[in-house]
Design an enzyme around this catalytic site. Structure first.
Site, short mmCIF file in Angstrom:
data_model
loop_
_atom_site.label_atom_id
_atom_site.label_comp_id
_atom_site.label_asym_id
_atom_site.label_seq_id
_atom_site.Cartn_x
_atom_site.Cartn_y
_atom_site.Cartn_z
N ASP A 1 -5.19 -7.11 5.65
CA ASP A 1 -6.42 -6.46 5.23
C ASP A 1 -7.47 -7.51 4.88
OD1 ASP A 1 -8.30 -4.67 4.33
OD2 ASP A 1 -7.04 -3.76 2.79
N TYR B 1 0.81 -1.21 0.00
CA TYR B 1 0.00 0.00 0.00
C TYR B 1 0.85 1.27 0.00
CZ TYR B 1 -4.01 -2.97 1.16
OH TYR B 1 -4.99 -3.94 1.14
N ASP C 1 -10.79 -9.15 7.56
CA ASP C 1 -12.19 -9.08 7.16
C ASP C 1 -12.83 -10.47 7.13
OD1 ASP C 1 -12.12 -6.38 6.95
OD2 ASP C 1 -12.57 -6.27 4.81
N LYS D 1 3.65 -15.23 2.26
CA LYS D 1 3.69 -16.09 1.07
C LYS D 1 5.15 -16.28 0.66
CE LYS D 1 1.09 -17.45 -1.71
NZ LYS D 1 0.64 -18.85 -1.99
N ASP E 1 -2.64 -18.14 1.87
CA ASP E 1 -3.79 -18.81 1.27
C ASP E 1 -4.27 -19.95 2.17
OD1 ASP E 1 -1.37 -20.05 0.72
OD2 ASP E 1 -1.92 -20.66 -1.31
#
Length: 370
Positions: free
Chosen positions: A251, A143, A255, A194, A227
């Site tokens: 992020d 970001y 959620d 990852k 994942d």
């Protein structure tokens, strides 16, 4: 009574003003019934600030945030501002707050209240008793990484670029927060990245492992690919205690964890900076939900996430754990009594408005404080 705490309220857009109004009511209750008072100041952020100031966050409001003991934000954004220049979009105000205040650690708890265990889309036995804390790195990663932008190519195509980048110090400081918090919980940290396809992920795993060995060997540490973590959160979420991860994965995973509880309207968050020489730290508190423009102004939004964010503020910014516990107990009692806003209501429960939920929380506070 000790000196008042300075609190900057930034209600923002959509349902933000409605849910933040319930925090004002609880703060007023505390000033009358507990040994604490707040000097409340209000400012604009997001779309409402664009409308008035042609900026999602003015320098004056930013200065107020830097001077406040804590900042409480409602929500920003909405389709009304979809066409504004990307550089001054409503979310840019929130990003500036995080960056200028150096709020590198975002804490997002996902707790299933007993009364809401059947409201989750997952089976009761999967989520009952769930208590996860996700620690998301907030000021680095994709970001904020450079280079970034949309570029025209010689062949007429366009290319969008965002850069995922982390340094040792950025990884260490957010991992240290996760390890410290785990020591006060079940003493387990799962670090998520990852590393199988990203060099930044490999660095993340190596540096978290190094810090753990040097300073936090008493905490149980595990590693998981992002994942797989997403899958495990819906398969067996109670295996986790504290999850620490980068900005992008945090992020998304936070959620996902939020919806395990039944509604985004139930999830608070805290964004913390480093502790200074006096023991204080910059901090911003906000509900995880967005501005929900489709229900804005209708007095139907769930204020619980914002009230729980206020409780987190009491705990992390002001070391007022007993008062934070009192607010959380009041909310739990209201839910146990079958009182719900529309997002968590069922045929067997009493459906109330935003302000109605505030009324019930205040009544519960009165009862518990006797």
């Amino acid at each position: 009574m000790p000196s008042n705490k300075t609190l900057l309220l930034l209600p923002g857009d959509g349902i933000g003003p409605e849910v933040v109004a319930q925090v004002r009511r609880v703060a007023d209750w505390m000033a009358k019934n507990r040994a604490v008072g707040f000097d409340l100041k209000e400012g604009l952020v997001g779309g409402c600030s664009i409308d008035k100031n042609d900026s999602p966050l003015t320098d004056e409001t930013m200065a107020d945030a830097m001077e406040a003991d804590a900042v409480l934000l409602g929500a920003v954004g909405g389709p009304k501002w979809d066409a504004v220049d990307f550089a001054i979009r409503p979310e840019a105000g929130l990003l500036r707050l995080r960056k200028d205040m150096e709020l590198f650690a975002n804490l997002r708890p996902a707790i299933v209240f007993p009364a809401l265990a059947d409201h989750s889309t997952l089976k009761r036995e999967v989520v009952e008793g769930l208590d996860i804390l996700i620690v998301r790195e907030l000021t680095g990663g994709v970001y904020f990484g450079e280079p970034r932008g949309i570029f025209n190519l010689p062949d007429g195509q366009r290319k969008g670029v965002n850069t995922q980048v982390y340094t040792t110090s950025e990884i260490h400081r957010v991992a240290a927060v996760a390890f410290d918090l785990a020591r006060k919980r079940s003493n387990k940290v799962c670090s998520v990245e990852k590393m199988n396809v990203m060099e930044s992920g490999r660095l993340w795993r190596e540096e978290v492992t190094k810090l753990h060995k040097e300073k936090f060997a008493d905490v149980e540490l595990s590693h998981m690919l992002a994942d797989n973590c997403a899958m495990q959160l819906v398969r067996y979420p109670k295996q986790f205690d504290v999850i620490v991860t980068d900005n992008l994965f945090g992020d998304m995973l936070s959620d996902e964890a939020a919806m395990l509880t039944g509604s985004l309207g139930m999830l608070p968050s805290a964004s913390l900076g480093a502790t200074d020489a006096t023991g204080k730290r910059k901090a911003l508190y906000e509900p995880v939900h967005g501005s929900a423009p489709d229900i804005a102004g209708k007095n139907v939004a769930n204020p619980i996430a914002t009230l729980l964010s206020f409780a987190m503020m009491l705990r992390y910014s002001f070391d007022m754990g007993d008062d934070a516990d009192l607010i959380e107990k009041a909310i739990r009692r209201v839910l146990d009594d079958g009182v719900r806003t529309g997002d968590i209501a069922s045929a067997e429960t009493a459906k109330v408005s935003t302000s109605g939920m505030g009324d019930h929380v205040l009544k519960a506070l009165d009862s518990l404080a006797r």
